[in-house]
Design an enzyme around this catalytic site. Sequence first.
Site, short mmCIF file in Angstrom:
data_model
loop_
_atom_site.label_atom_id
_atom_site.label_comp_id
_atom_site.label_asym_id
_atom_site.label_seq_id
_atom_site.Cartn_x
_atom_site.Cartn_y
_atom_site.Cartn_z
CB CYS A 144 -0.93 0.02 1.20
SG CYS A 144 -1.95 -1.43 1.32
CB CYS A 164 -1.76 8.29 6.96
SG CYS A 164 -1.70 8.03 5.19
#
Lengths: 122, 376
Positions: A33, A103
């Site tokens: 990712c 994140c």
Amino acid sequence: MYSESIIKRFRNPKFAGEIKNADGVGEEGNIRCGDIMKVYIKVKNNKITDAKFKTFGCAAAIAASDALCELSIGKTIEEALKITKSDIINLLGGDVPPIKHHCSILGVETLHKAIENYKTKS
Amino acid sequence: MRVYLDNAATTKVDDEVIKAMNPYFNKIYGNASSLHSFGNEAKNALENSRRIIAEKINADTSEIIFVASGTEADNLAILGTAFLKEKGHILTTKIEHPAVLETCKELEKRGFQVTYLDVDKEGFIKNFEDNLRKDTILVSVMHANNEIGTIQNIERIGKICREKNIVFHSDCVQSFTKESIDVKKMNLDLASFSSHKIHGPKGVAALYIRKGIKLKRIIYGGHHELNIRPGTENIPGIVGFAKASQLLNKNEIERTTKLRNKLIDGLLKIPDTKLNGSRERRLCNNVNVSFKYVEGESLLLYLDEKGIAVSTGSACSSQTLEPSHVLLAIGLPHEIAHGTIRFSLSKYTTEKEIDYTIKSVKEVVEKLRKISPIRR
């Protein structure tokens, strides 16, 4: 795409780097990712006295790592474990694109790993 | 210093193009379909532009229709062929632009079978003939790839399609004016071209339709554009597109190629870097390099801070978090694909800009590698 406050932190992160002889180190993320975060913490009397990060990732990941370190410093281990994704997002000015929320979650998970690592050492 | 190295995304409109377009906003503004003199003037400009584009690719004037974007040209070519044939197999590649890929995926949902050809590590298609079927109705292979610049052998593919009587479409959006295009020599039946990639205005493109090739229309309305593509013609845009197609000369292509090579050589001096695509059969303005241990979006944004505009194959700005399908198709592992940057030059790019870019990339890569946890 990004708010000024994210870009500002991304461009001049205050906590980028590593701590030699850290008391706890945690790494989390998925290279597929495109996000890998590593957090180093220094702990004294159950308090996080210093934190630094190394991150492979986008602007949001780097900014979130930096915000995480800032939030952690000065907190006890118990307090640090209570840091949430929203705390990171708020410190980033609140305006984090929804597809970048992962994140901040990654930040929380990485810190937990660093604390776990600290606990196994001490 | 501001350096624009994202010319594969879009380009600056040439001053001469703007000059050519200007009268068509408020002086010659008629509808090309109208019978009066205002209409005739517009019609003349339209047909003159059509002739210019046709000559550029060795086509007949009646074989060019104007549309609003490269995406629309691709859609019309693919859907128009498929809807006319009603069923069958389509052969395309894994590295096409989304304008082709997504259109083919939609056709799969509607009962067509589609094969997406693999490519080798430089991006050249593999096993083309083996994947042709008795019921193949359409082949769509791009001329030059928009990400890695690899130029396919279109002539050979076209020859095979022609022999087997299969309609052959090629997306020539990136190669137009940079590579010579001869629709007869290349055995093309359908080909897409776009204006804004060649220093023309946005919102204009063209589809070449070889005489005898039939398409079912995908937009309904009036009789414009050979009865295939209704909608009042965008005369200023079309005039600008035609003008733009005439401007890039041999010297500029040679100059761009030299600067491209300088940029490639300069970037590859940075340790742990890799050029993607073919060194030889490559667009004159494309540089695509992977920088190990760093993430593309971060690199892009740090370069942006230095005034340099590039693009990335990283997943970070995409919804899926998957890196570029083209980079994965040429076999790059995910982490390398994530650290990939495309620099696309133009005739306006200067040597000073290239020197500045090489220096800046070096600095930024070093900075990001310092905080990279995957560099052991």
